[in-house]
Design an enzyme around this catalytic site. Structure first.
Site, PDB file in Angstrom:
ATOM      1  N   CYS A 127       0.891  -1.235   0.024  1.00 33.20           N
ATOM      2  CA  CYS A 127      -0.320   0.097  -0.212  1.00 33.20           C
ATOM      3  C   CYS A 127       0.833   1.258   0.031  1.00 33.20           C
ATOM      4  CB  CYS A 127      -0.850   0.123   1.423  1.00 33.20           C
ATOM      5  SG  CYS A 127      -1.833  -1.259   1.476  1.00 33.20           S
ATOM      6  N   ARG A 159       5.620   0.088  -6.052  1.00 32.59           N
ATOM      7  CA  ARG A 159       5.517  -0.977  -4.859  1.00 32.59           C
ATOM      8  C   ARG A 159       4.636  -2.128  -4.999  1.00 32.59           C
ATOM      9  NH1 ARG A 159       7.253   2.251  -0.277  1.00 32.59           N
ATOM     10  NH2 ARG A 159       5.817   1.044   1.051  1.00 32.59           N
ATOM     11  N   TRP A 215      -2.937  -2.644  -1.354  1.00 34.05           N
ATOM     12  CA  TRP A 215      -2.520  -4.028  -1.779  1.00 34.05           C
ATOM     13  C   TRP A 215      -3.236  -5.096  -0.990  1.00 34.05           C
ATOM     14  CZ3 TRP A 215       0.287  -8.149   0.612  1.00 34.05           C
ATOM     15  CH2 TRP A 215       0.790  -8.966  -0.263  1.00 34.05           C
ATOM     16  N   ASN A 242      -1.899   2.325   5.613  1.00 29.08           N
ATOM     17  CA  ASN A 242      -1.147   1.218   5.163  1.00 29.08           C
ATOM     18  C   ASN A 242      -0.802   0.375   6.623  1.00 29.08           C
ATOM     19  OD1 ASN A 242      -0.630   2.579   2.892  1.00 29.08           O
ATOM     20  ND2 ASN A 242       1.370   2.881   3.211  1.00 29.08           N
ATOM     21  N   GLY A 243      -0.562  -0.941   6.604  1.00 29.21           N
ATOM     22  CA  GLY A 243      -0.140  -1.857   7.534  1.00 29.21           C
ATOM     23  C   GLY A 243      -1.450  -2.518   7.793  1.00 29.21           C
ATOM     24  N   GLU A 296      19.965 -16.548  -6.543  1.00 32.52           N
ATOM     25  CA  GLU A 296      19.154 -15.067  -7.256  1.00 32.52           C
ATOM     26  C   GLU A 296      18.709 -15.181  -8.387  1.00 32.52           C
ATOM     27  OE1 GLU A 296      18.241 -12.492  -5.643  1.00 32.52           O
ATOM     28  OE2 GLU A 296      18.388 -11.056  -7.106  1.00 32.52           O
ATOM     29  N   LYS A 317      15.089 -14.106  -9.769  1.00 30.93           N
ATOM     30  CA  LYS A 317      14.921 -13.207 -10.688  1.00 30.93           C
ATOM     31  C   LYS A 317      13.791 -13.821 -11.781  1.00 30.93           C
ATOM     32  CE  LYS A 317      15.779 -10.257  -9.383  1.00 30.93           C
ATOM     33  NZ  LYS A 317      16.006 -10.158  -7.908  1.00 30.93           N
ATOM     34  N   GLU A 342      10.420 -14.330 -10.480  1.00 35.30           N
ATOM     35  CA  GLU A 342       9.679 -13.005 -10.380  1.00 35.30           C
ATOM     36  C   GLU A 342       8.981 -12.495 -11.500  1.00 35.30           C
ATOM     37  OE1 GLU A 342      11.472 -10.738  -6.508  1.00 35.30           O
ATOM     38  OE2 GLU A 342      12.813 -10.971  -8.171  1.00 35.30           O
ATOM     39  N   HIS A 359      21.260 -35.663  -5.421  1.00 32.41           N
ATOM     40  CA  HIS A 359      20.256 -36.280  -4.308  1.00 32.41           C
ATOM     41  C   HIS A 359      18.735 -35.863  -4.713  1.00 32.41           C
ATOM     42  CE1 HIS A 359      23.691 -36.987  -1.983  1.00 32.41           C
ATOM     43  NE2 HIS A 359      24.352 -36.132  -2.042  1.00 32.41           N
ATOM     44  N   LYS A 397       7.145  -4.155  -3.744  1.00 32.59           N
ATOM     45  CA  LYS A 397       8.675  -3.818  -3.958  1.00 32.59           C
ATOM     46  C   LYS A 397       8.912  -3.851  -2.347  1.00 32.59           C
ATOM     47  CE  LYS A 397      12.550  -2.196  -5.010  1.00 32.59           C
ATOM     48  NZ  LYS A 397      13.179  -3.147  -5.738  1.00 32.59           N
TER      49      LYS A 397
HETATM   50  C1  G6P Z   1      10.091  -7.785  -1.677  1.00 30.61           C
HETATM   51  C2  G6P Z   1      10.748  -7.391  -2.811  1.00 30.61           C
HETATM   52  C3  G6P Z   1      12.343  -7.810  -3.010  1.00 30.61           C
HETATM   53  C4  G6P Z   1      13.128  -7.585  -2.126  1.00 30.61           C
HETATM   54  C5  G6P Z   1      12.501  -8.240  -0.746  1.00 30.61           C
HETATM   55  C6  G6P Z   1      13.178  -7.754   0.560  1.00 30.61           C
HETATM   56  O1  G6P Z   1       9.940  -9.283  -1.864  1.00 30.61           O
HETATM   57  O2  G6P Z   1      10.159  -7.757  -4.307  1.00 30.61           O
HETATM   58  O3  G6P Z   1      12.895  -7.426  -4.410  1.00 30.61           O
HETATM   59  O4  G6P Z   1      14.353  -8.401  -2.206  1.00 30.61           O
HETATM   60  O5  G6P Z   1      11.078  -7.562  -0.664  1.00 30.61           O
HETATM   61  O6  G6P Z   1      13.059  -6.213   0.387  1.00 30.61           O
HETATM   62  P1  G6P Z   1      14.385  -5.239   1.106  1.00 30.61           P
HETATM   63  O7  G6P Z   1      13.802  -3.932   1.063  1.00 30.61           O
HETATM   64  O8  G6P Z   1      13.992  -5.546   2.628  1.00 30.61           O
HETATM   65  O9  G6P Z   1      15.507  -5.533   0.666  1.00 30.61           O
END
Ligand code: G6P
Length: 648
Positions: free
Chosen positions: A2, A27, A75, A100-101, A521, A525, A528, A544, A643
């Site tokens: 949000c 976000r 959100w 928010n929250g 990672e 990516k 995502e 395994h 985000k």
């Molecule tokens: C969300 C984002 C990721 C990020 C993660 C942790 O899932 O989509 O890209 O790595 O949060 O966020 P931070 O701001 O704590 O690195």
């Protein structure tokens, strides 16, 4: 997640609010809304499911204008994405709230309010706030006092912006667990959950402290601290901070997507993260910032206008570190996993890495001399923050409960909650990262982690003996932006390779040692942004289980720098080939791997093995980017993701 944007001006505010919502789109959200008090004194609202564009379409049909307003991107947490659940929420057509929250005790409050005759029109937790404020206003309280009385009854983490139809010259904000900043303009002031929302109208911000409220009137801004069992509000002064990045830093520039822009920015932002942090002796401890109340702050620091670190105390602290506990989420967690290899091998310090959502909910034992290190791009991730607050609580309870020496945050946002609440911080200078999939924040975190590792190694040394490894690593770090530039030059080749992935449903990523987190990672990516199921394995684990999955439909991506594990990795790759698997290997020029039937080799610039994880992360970012573009997904705002995850 949000987003809040609200303001009080002497002009129509609706366009500023909508532009602010656009700037918060990155976000992640599923609906948007705005409410204003119009010149006739009416409270007017528009809400739409989907993108802010849909809200704009609605506003074209039925325009809103007014000098005061609150707006929101939602959100969904409580109640599905639907117009009736979108914010702002109203009560009695006179109170408008954006939030928010999460209000954890909303069900009990809802029951109480229904008993008092309030009718709910949404399934959200937010609507209870609107009705509670209305009830307090009816009992005769002014809006700031009403909001204060209400927040005292709310459990959970939240940020609020509230306005009242009968008082179009007063906007109130409250922060408790979720970020909220005040944008300071000339004769106009704003509230937002993220300064980026307000950059077109101001670059001066007040970062509210936990528990602060703010009242904005035409006369100015009044920050209010809750005192005396929280029922009294006392005016306090908070510093106005200038935002250091330009408005353009938050734009796409010549690129089609923010993600590509951010990938390409890496050489520059890595240089910036290194700048002024190295001297001929090593890492400058002055690079670490201290929070206002930190025991590591220099006694005379405040006199210099900025709180600075006491270098002698910090050297002693680093020398005392016996273990590092790293906590993070998502991509930041992968950076932490790489750092574990560095801390153990370069600094000789045992390290543990854990995702915040697990760490915070289990019984733990902290070894004496543990440095608590959090990693976060945003500095607002709910679980990471909660883990920090949890160990601080243990520390306060005494040495039997907690043994954490200090807390250090590696973070991209100065002024974020994590930075303000940690003893120490080391900022990454990646600039605003808008693409949901983290790229430049990750590589700058790795650089900051290598600086921290070297600083710990320095503190353990005697300062006399020539430290060859440190000298070499410092030299290589200075050259790193240049090597990253070379790996970005692989873009064209990788774009072609991406075609081989676009029709696949699964991909396996393999790596060994400090490249295992890079394989993780790479897999993150890809899933995502291209929605292809991707998994990462430490290559030694292949036999395994995952080997059973290998056939010609399962591409296998391997990260193969030149290191001690190279020969072992090659054997793992043979095992894949022998079962008909298609290999895509990102390899060091010295690795003698021949491309051929079923084996595609991308030669990555040669780099020392310690820094290789940073360099190899880049082609994997490019790979997922190009696959996503080919698949036509929403690269910068992938479905269902946010985000900054500011709720649990
Ligand atoms: C969300 C984002 C990721 C990020 C993660 C942790 O899932 O989509 O890209 O790595 O949060 O966020 P931070 O701001 O704590 O690195």
């Amino acid at each position: 997640m949000c987003g809040i944007v609200a303001g009080l001006a002497q002009r129509d505010i609706s366009k500023i609010l909508i532009e602010g919502l656009h700037r918060l789109e990155y976000r992640g959200y599923d609906s948007a809304g705005v409410a204003v008090i119009d010149p006739a004194g009416e409270l007017r609202r528009a809400r739409a499911v989907g993108k802010v564009r849909a809200l704009e379409d609605e506003l074209r049909e039925a325009p809103l204008s007014g000098a005061i307003g609150v707006a929101h991107t939602r959100w969904a947490t409580h109640g599905r994405p639907a117009q009736h659940n979108a914010h702002p929420h109203l009560s009695s057509e006179r109170v408008a709230v954006v939030h928010n929250g999460i209000i954890e005790n909303h069900e009990a409050l809802r029951g109480e309010l229904e008993g008092a005759g309030y009718v709910f029109t949404s399934e959200t937790d937010t609507e209870v706030v609107a009705h509670l404020v209305d009830r307090e206003l009816c009992s005769g309280l002014a809006l700031p006092e009403a909001v204060n009385a209400v927040t005292a009854r709310l459990d959970g983490a939240f940020a609020l912006a509230v306005m009242e139809q009968r008082n179009p010259e007063l906007l109130v904000g409250a922060r408790q667990g979720s970020p909220l900043v005040v944008g300071v303009g000339i004769d106009e002031h704003f509230i937002a959950s993220d300064p980026l929302a307000l950059l077109p109208v101001t670059d001066r911000f007040v970062y509210l402290d936990e528990g602060d409220m703010v009242a904005i009137t035409p006369a100015g801004i009044q920050v209010l601290e809750r005192t005396g069992d929280r029922d009294e509000l006392t005016p306090v002064t908070r510093e106005v901070v200038r935002y250091e990045h330009s408005v353009e830093a938050a734009g796409k520039g010549e690129y089609r997507h923010f993600m590509m822009k951010e990938i390409m920015e890496q050489p520059r932002v890595l240089s910036r993260t290194l700048a002024e942090r190295l001297d001929p002796q090593g890492v400058r401890l002055e690079a670490f910032d201290v929070s206002r109340h930190s025991f590591l702050a220099a006694d005379n620091g405040a006199e210099k206008g900025k709180q600075v670190v006491d270098v002698a105390r910090l050297t002693q602290l680093f020398a005392d570190v016996r273990q590092v506990q790293i906590i993070a989420c998502g991509t930041s967690y992968h950076a932490g996993m790489v750092a574990r290899y560095w801390l153990e091998e370069v600094a000789g310090i045992p390290a543990q890495v854990e995702v915040a959502s697990e760490f915070r909910y289990r019984e733990r034992v902290a070894a004496p001399g543990t440095l608590f290190l959090t990693l976060s791009q945003s500095g607002e991730t709910a679980d990471t923050l909660a883990a920090l607050r949890d160990i601080q609580k243990l520390n306060r309870e005494g040495p039997q409960a907690g043994h954490y020496l200090a807390s250090l945050a590696i973070c991209n946002v100065a002024g974020s909650s994590l930075v303000r609440e940690s003893d120490l911080s080391l900022l990454t200078h990646a600039g605003p990262e808008i693409g949901v999939a983290s790229t430049k924040a990750f590589t700058t975190q790795l650089v900051a982690l290598m600086l921290t590792t070297l600083a710990l190694r320095q503190a353990k040394g005697d300062g006399q003996t020539d430290d060859l490894l440190s000298r070499q690593l410092l030299m290589r770090l200075k050259d790193l932006p240049h090597v990253i530039e070379q790996s970005l030059a692989l873009d064209g080749e990788i774009a072609q390779l991406a075609e081989k992935f676009m029709h696949r449903h699964h991909t396996l990523f393999l790596g060994r040692g400090s490249q295992y987190p890079i394989a993780m990672e790479g897999a993150l990516k890809l899933k995502e942004i291209s929605y292809i199921h991707a998994e990462a394995y430490a290559a030694g684990e292949l036999k395994h289980g995952p080997l059973a999955l290998i056939d010609e439909d399962m591409p296998v991506v391997a990260v193969a720098p030149m290191d001690d594990l190279m020969e072992k990795l090659k054997s793992n790759l043979q095992e894949v080939r022998a079962r008909g698997g298609q290999l895509f290997v990102f390899a060091d020029p010295e690795v003698s791997l021949k491309a051929g039937e079923g084996v595609h080799v991308v030669t990555v610039p040669g780099v020392c093995r310690f820094l290789a994880p940073i360099v190899y992360a880049v082609p994997l970012q490019l790979l997922s980017y190009h696959v996503a573009v080919l698949k036509g997904t929403d690269v910068d705002q992938p479905r269902n993701l946010a985000k900054s995850v500011t709720v649990e």
